[in-house]
Design a protein around this motif. Structure first.
Motif, PDB file in Angstrom:
ATOM      1  N   MET A  28       4.981  -6.391   0.466  1.00  0.00           N
ATOM      2  CA  MET A  28       3.681  -6.259   0.885  1.00  0.00           C
ATOM      3  C   MET A  28       3.549  -7.228  -0.162  1.00  0.00           C
ATOM      4  O   MET A  28       3.456  -7.464  -1.273  1.00  0.00           O
ATOM      5  CB  MET A  28       3.388  -5.291   0.174  1.00  0.00           C
ATOM      6  N   ALA A  41      -0.765  -8.083  -1.621  1.00  0.00           N
ATOM      7  CA  ALA A  41      -1.988  -7.025  -1.302  1.00  0.00           C
ATOM      8  C   ALA A  41      -3.049  -8.365  -2.255  1.00  0.00           C
ATOM      9  O   ALA A  41      -3.388  -8.625  -3.364  1.00  0.00           O
ATOM     10  CB  ALA A  41      -2.111  -6.143  -1.606  1.00  0.00           C
ATOM     11  N   TYR A 100       5.689  -0.792   3.978  1.00  0.00           N
ATOM     12  CA  TYR A 100       6.279  -2.906   3.483  1.00  0.00           C
ATOM     13  C   TYR A 100       6.886  -2.598   1.453  1.00  0.00           C
ATOM     14  O   TYR A 100       7.713  -3.090   1.774  1.00  0.00           O
ATOM     15  CB  TYR A 100       5.558  -3.081   3.686  1.00  0.00           C
ATOM     16  N   GLY A 121       5.696  -4.751  -5.086  1.00  0.00           N
ATOM     17  CA  GLY A 121       4.805  -5.888  -3.722  1.00  0.00           C
ATOM     18  C   GLY A 121       3.925  -6.493  -4.725  1.00  0.00           C
ATOM     19  O   GLY A 121       3.745  -6.045  -5.949  1.00  0.00           O
ATOM     20  N   ALA A 151       0.147   0.847   3.339  1.00  0.00           N
ATOM     21  CA  ALA A 151       1.024  -0.643   3.351  1.00  0.00           C
ATOM     22  C   ALA A 151       1.783  -0.294   2.477  1.00  0.00           C
ATOM     23  O   ALA A 151       2.955  -0.854   2.861  1.00  0.00           O
ATOM     24  CB  ALA A 151       0.275  -2.198   3.155  1.00  0.00           C
ATOM     25  N   ALA A 152       1.496  -0.148   0.956  1.00  0.00           N
ATOM     26  CA  ALA A 152       2.885   0.882  -0.651  1.00  0.00           C
ATOM     27  C   ALA A 152       4.236   1.289   1.182  1.00  0.00           C
ATOM     28  O   ALA A 152       4.900   1.083  -0.048  1.00  0.00           O
ATOM     29  CB  ALA A 152       1.983   0.743  -1.238  1.00  0.00           C
ATOM     30  N   ASP A 153       3.446   1.822   1.590  1.00  0.00           N
ATOM     31  CA  ASP A 153       4.553   3.260   1.839  1.00  0.00           C
ATOM     32  C   ASP A 153       5.087   2.116   2.768  1.00  0.00           C
ATOM     33  O   ASP A 153       6.640   2.329   3.422  1.00  0.00           O
ATOM     34  CB  ASP A 153       4.473   4.376   2.078  1.00  0.00           C
ATOM     35  N   GLY A 189       0.389  -8.559  -5.809  1.00  0.00           N
ATOM     36  CA  GLY A 189      -0.930  -8.309  -6.421  1.00  0.00           C
ATOM     37  C   GLY A 189      -1.412  -9.522  -7.153  1.00  0.00           C
ATOM     38  O   GLY A 189      -1.125  -9.802  -7.664  1.00  0.00           O
ATOM     39  N   VAL A 208       0.804  -1.277  -4.572  1.00  0.00           N
ATOM     40  CA  VAL A 208       1.193  -1.744  -4.000  1.00  0.00           C
ATOM     41  C   VAL A 208       2.532  -2.355  -5.215  1.00  0.00           C
ATOM     42  O   VAL A 208       3.509  -2.811  -4.669  1.00  0.00           O
ATOM     43  CB  VAL A 208       0.733  -3.152  -3.254  1.00  0.00           C
ATOM     44  N   LEU A 263      -4.275  -1.323  -4.741  1.00  0.00           N
ATOM     45  CA  LEU A 263      -3.223  -2.387  -5.647  1.00  0.00           C
ATOM     46  C   LEU A 263      -2.987  -2.056  -5.879  1.00  0.00           C
ATOM     47  O   LEU A 263      -1.210  -2.446  -6.413  1.00  0.00           O
ATOM     48  CB  LEU A 263      -3.896  -3.446  -5.770  1.00  0.00           C
ATOM     49  N   PHE A 299      -4.578  -0.203   1.702  1.00  0.00           N
ATOM     50  CA  PHE A 299      -3.186  -0.949   0.412  1.00  0.00           C
ATOM     51  C   PHE A 299      -1.908   0.246   0.809  1.00  0.00           C
ATOM     52  O   PHE A 299      -0.872  -0.085   0.623  1.00  0.00           O
ATOM     53  CB  PHE A 299      -3.134  -0.892  -1.106  1.00  0.00           C
ATOM     54  N   GLU A 300      -2.111   1.717   0.388  1.00  0.00           N
ATOM     55  CA  GLU A 300      -1.241   2.841   0.159  1.00  0.00           C
ATOM     56  C   GLU A 300      -0.537   3.126   1.105  1.00  0.00           C
ATOM     57  O   GLU A 300       0.309   3.132   0.970  1.00  0.00           O
ATOM     58  CB  GLU A 300      -2.158   3.858  -0.108  1.00  0.00           C
TER      59      GLU A 300
END
Length: 187
Positions: free
Chosen positions: A122, A124, A118, A146, A114-116, A148, A141, A138, A111-112
């Motif tokens: 994103m 999550a 997208y 993003g 993915a946050a960077d 959650g 994100v 989460l 998740f971390e």
């Protein structure tokens, strides 16, 4: 106006197969987003998650490989005993770094990253599980803009993971598995 999502990450642990069976099998063949999944699986044997879900889903399902480009409309599962990360160039990456919260693969690590990669595009999702993995990820994100989503702990096989995610990220939407599946079909 909300940002158009570009990818979905999902984390699950105890009760994962049942929960993912509701969410992933609902996705139609026309679904355009990649779905990247971490399930806590034993490190010492081969995972059958990809095979199991390929038989249940209309979308292609595969076990993630290092440096693999992310393709829309595909479901990727983390292999056993590797952290799964998303690189900023939108490729998958495997790592054998130390376990996080006794888990490798770790939901937080996915998740971390993915946050960077997208940021606000994103989604999550934290599903059933018996530890706190996923809560910090989460939060990362959501902090990146993003969305959650968290499985309603009342409906989870193991409530600890969704409860921790809600506690760390109170702005996350709490939903039943069926509602999560419907939400994804509408993004």
């Amino acid at each position: 106006m909300s940002v158009q999502p570009e990818a979905i990450v999902i984390g699950a642990s105890a009760g994962a197969v049942e929960a993912l069976s509701v969410v992933l099998t609902a996705l139609p063949a026309s679904f355009r987003l990649p779905v990247i999944v971490v399930v806590h699986v034993p490190p010492d044997r081969r995972s059958v998650m990809a095979e199991l879900f390929q038989a249940k889903c209309v979308l292609p399902v595969q076990e993630a490989e290092d440096k693999q480009p992310i393709v829309g409309g595909t479901i990727y599962f983390a292999p056993p005993d590797y952290h799964l990360l998303i690189e900023v160039d939108r490729c998958l990456s495997l790592s054998s770094d130390e376990p996080v919260l006794f888990s490798r693969p770790s939901i937080d690590v996915l998740f971390e990253s993915a946050a960077d990669a997208y940021g606000p595009t994103m989604i999550a999702i934290v599903l059933t599980g018996a530890n706190h993995d996923g809560a910090a990820g989460l939060r990362a994100v959501v902090d990146a803009g993003g969305r959650g989503l968290v499985q309603d702990p009342e409906t989870a096989f193991a409530a600890a993971m969704p409860e921790a995610a809600i506690q760390m990220c109170p702005s996350a939407r709490v939903m039943s598995l069926e509602a999560i599946a419907q939400y994804l079909k509408e993004v």
